[in-house]
Write a protein that holds these residues in place. Structure first.
Motif, mmCIF file in Angstrom:
data_model
loop_
_atom_site.group_PDB
_atom_site.id
_atom_site.type_symbol
_atom_site.label_atom_id
_atom_site.label_comp_id
_atom_site.label_asym_id
_atom_site.label_seq_id
_atom_site.Cartn_x
_atom_site.Cartn_y
_atom_site.Cartn_z
ATOM 1 N N SER A 1 3.041 11.452 4.665
ATOM 2 C CA SER A 1 3.705 11.748 3.228
ATOM 3 C C SER A 1 2.876 12.455 2.179
ATOM 4 O O SER A 1 1.667 12.937 2.386
ATOM 5 N N ALA A 2 3.303 12.611 1.228
ATOM 6 C CA ALA A 2 2.663 13.387 0.180
ATOM 7 C C ALA A 2 1.556 12.515 -0.549
ATOM 8 O O ALA A 2 1.682 11.267 -0.569
ATOM 9 N N GLU B 1 4.614 17.041 0.580
ATOM 10 C CA GLU B 1 4.293 16.894 1.972
ATOM 11 C C GLU B 1 3.893 18.066 2.720
ATOM 12 O O GLU B 1 2.841 18.020 3.707
ATOM 13 N N ARG C 1 13.852 9.218 -1.197
ATOM 14 C CA ARG C 1 12.598 8.800 -1.422
ATOM 15 C C ARG C 1 12.198 7.696 -0.592
ATOM 16 O O ARG C 1 12.874 6.767 -0.069
ATOM 17 N N GLU C 2 10.852 7.728 0.003
ATOM 18 C CA GLU C 2 10.468 6.818 0.885
ATOM 19 C C GLU C 2 10.798 7.051 2.415
ATOM 20 O O GLU C 2 10.649 6.397 3.236
ATOM 21 N N GLY C 3 11.418 8.315 2.340
ATOM 22 C CA GLY C 3 12.057 8.720 3.541
ATOM 23 C C GLY C 3 11.061 9.056 4.950
ATOM 24 O O GLY C 3 11.366 9.267 6.025
ATOM 25 N N SER C 4 9.705 8.999 4.776
ATOM 26 C CA SER C 4 8.927 9.332 5.725
ATOM 27 C C SER C 4 9.098 8.416 6.961
ATOM 28 O O SER C 4 8.847 8.750 8.246
ATOM 29 N N THR D 1 4.510 12.680 -5.205
ATOM 30 C CA THR D 1 5.920 12.861 -5.243
ATOM 31 C C THR D 1 6.502 12.609 -6.703
ATOM 32 O O THR D 1 7.411 13.217 -7.290
ATOM 33 N N PHE E 1 9.866 13.010 5.585
ATOM 34 C CA PHE E 1 10.781 13.299 4.335
ATOM 35 C C PHE E 1 11.580 14.519 4.167
ATOM 36 O O PHE E 1 12.431 14.481 3.637
HETATM 37 N N1 ASP Z 1 6.714 11.275 -0.546
HETATM 38 C C1 ASP Z 1 8.034 10.882 -0.569
HETATM 39 C C2 ASP Z 1 8.032 9.488 -1.541
HETATM 40 O O1 ASP Z 1 7.245 9.351 -1.809
HETATM 41 C C3 ASP Z 1 8.441 10.361 0.951
HETATM 42 C C4 ASP Z 1 7.631 9.153 1.415
HETATM 43 O O2 ASP Z 1 6.664 8.893 0.919
HETATM 44 O O3 ASP Z 1 8.195 8.388 2.189
HETATM 45 O O4 ASP Z 1 9.301 9.157 -1.782
#
Ligand code: ASP
Ligand code: MG
Length: 421
Positions: free
Chosen positions: A37-38, A122, A201-204, A43, A187
């Motif tokens: 992820s980033a 990312e 969001r949080e899609g990794s 992000t 992501f």
């Molecule tokens: N960087 C993105 C986020 O913070 C994806 C992830 O972290 O999963 O939403």
């Protein structure tokens, strides 16, 4: 082959990157695809940048400068000598991002702009980790996930086009992954015209699961800053414990109702392919963490999930007539058309009630539409949702500590309480 996914917290600084490299280096035979992820909270920083750029606000340039500066600092810490040998690609991405922000033609559609910009978190983090590994003599191949994760063009919440994704993963990625250690992004994906999209969001975690399923991985591991999946958030409940084994179905339920360790979409692809998911701590790599698999025993411990930012839509007819099938049909069609997900629903003779996430006024067009259709809508805000698995484990008194219970629903081994603060 295995899939490893490292989230933002694992690569938030130079020590984090070194630690991630040491975990990857333990896998001797290159049989790993790593999704990253980033870095840290970048992000969120990029989201602020999009907001400013979209409004042509002067703050955009200083936000961008800070973003680049923090990554440059990291580069300085990670690469002492001959830094340019390793970091050219990263520096080029900074420039690309600067040009994107300058490009006035991109600023018509907020969601489109969002995906083009936020994806740089990312792209940059993976370039940095890949370069660091190379500088440590750990051979690896950086790949652009957008070549493989093919989506529709619903920006910020793109849907995976499974057939096409499977085709390119099988034909193009599989042969490369069989030979090399792969470093790629979570992501992000590619939309209908080849533009960048994001999966939400949080899609990794979800990206890792997609790669796992389509590559037929032996396992997917999500490396986190917690020991694994806990039965409740230690910040909100006492006496929490680690759940060592969890079935796919229980994991889907817990993630859906707000257990934030796993992204809700992650489990489905893994369940379909029967691939185990491990949630482990990158700080304590020898601890077993949590294993999610086709585990048939019921949960051995009660789980308590608390989700804030909820609101209730209480729908009735104008003249308080019965709510009949015709109304339900209208309501469900409208929920679907306006993409508002009702996770708890109840109806009585004259009311239909549903609870939805309170997200940036996403419910307002729905409310307007239903009002135009001749229904009465009462919106109750500032609610919280408490979901308990093995409800006998919690007393009404304990629930009442969170507020006044205004709706309750029991289903199978779960009870959901909607409380108002
Ligand atoms: N960087 C993105 C986020 O913070 C994806 C992830 O972290 O999963 O939403
Ligand atoms: Mg992140």
């Amino acid at each position: 082959m295995k899939i490893y996914k490292f989230g933002g917290a694992s690569v938030k600084d130079a020590a984090g990157v070194r630690n991630v490299a040491s975990i990857i280096a333990k896998e001797k035979n290159n049989d790993v695809l790593v999704v990253i992820s980033a870095m840290g909270k970048s992000t969120n920083a990029l989201e602020t940048l999009v907001n400013a750029a979209f409004k042509n606000d002067k703050s955009a340039s200083s936000i961008l400068k800070d973003f680049i500066e923090s990554h440059n600092q990291l580069l300085d810490e990670l690469f002492e000598e001959n830094s340019f040998i390793w970091t050219n690609e990263v520096r080029n991405l900074f420039l690309e991002l600067e040009c994107l922000i300058d490009n006035e033609n991109l600023k018509d559609d907020y969601d489109f702009l969002y995906d083009q910009i936020v994806s740089f978190g990312e792209l940059i983090s993976t370039r940095i980790v890949s370069a660091y590994l190379l500088s440590q003599n750990i051979q690896n191949q950086w790949l652009d996930a957008r070549n493989f994760i093919i989506t529709d063009s619903r920006y910020r919440d793109a849907k995976v086009q499974w057939e096409e994704t499977e085709r390119v993963v099988t034909n193009r990625l599989k042969p490369l992954a069989a030979k090399n250690l792969i470093i790629t992004q979570g992501f992000i994906g590619k939309g209908e015209s080849g533009e960048t999209t994001t999966l939400g969001r949080e899609g990794s975690d979800y990206s890792a699961a997609i790669f796992g399923k389509l590559l037929g991985a032996e396992s997917v591991t999500i490396w986190k800053d917690v020991a694994g999946v806990m039965n409740a958030d230690p910040k909100k409940f006492d006496n929490t414990v680690l759940i060592s084994e969890l079935s796919y179905n229980d994991a889907i339920e817990l993630a859906y109702y707000g257990a934030s360790v796993i992204h809700p979409k992650t489990i489905q692809p893994l369940k379909a392919a029967n691939i185990p998911l491990y949630v482990k701590s990158f700080l304590n790599i020898d601890q077993p963490g949590t294993k999610v698999s086709e585990f048939s025993k019921p949960l051995s411990v009660a789980c308590k999930i608390h989700k804030s930012n909820q609101l209730m839509l209480e729908i009735s007819t104008k003249d308080f007539n019965f709510i009949v099938e015709e109304h339900l049909k209208q309501i469900f069609e409208a929920l679907s058309n306006f993409k508002v997900r009702a996770h708890i629903m109840q109806n009585s003779a004259i009311h239909f009630r549903c609870v939805v996430d309170d997200k940036e006024n996403k419910h307002l067009p729905l409310v307007n539409y239903l009002t135009e259709m001749g229904l009465n809508i009462n919106v109750i805000e500032n609610l919280e949702l408490l979901s308990i698995y093995q409800p006998e484990a919690i007393s009404t008194e304990e629930v009442s500590k969170f507020g006044k219970i205004i709706m309750q629903q029991n289903m199978g081994n779960a009870a959901h309480f909607v409380v108002s603060k």
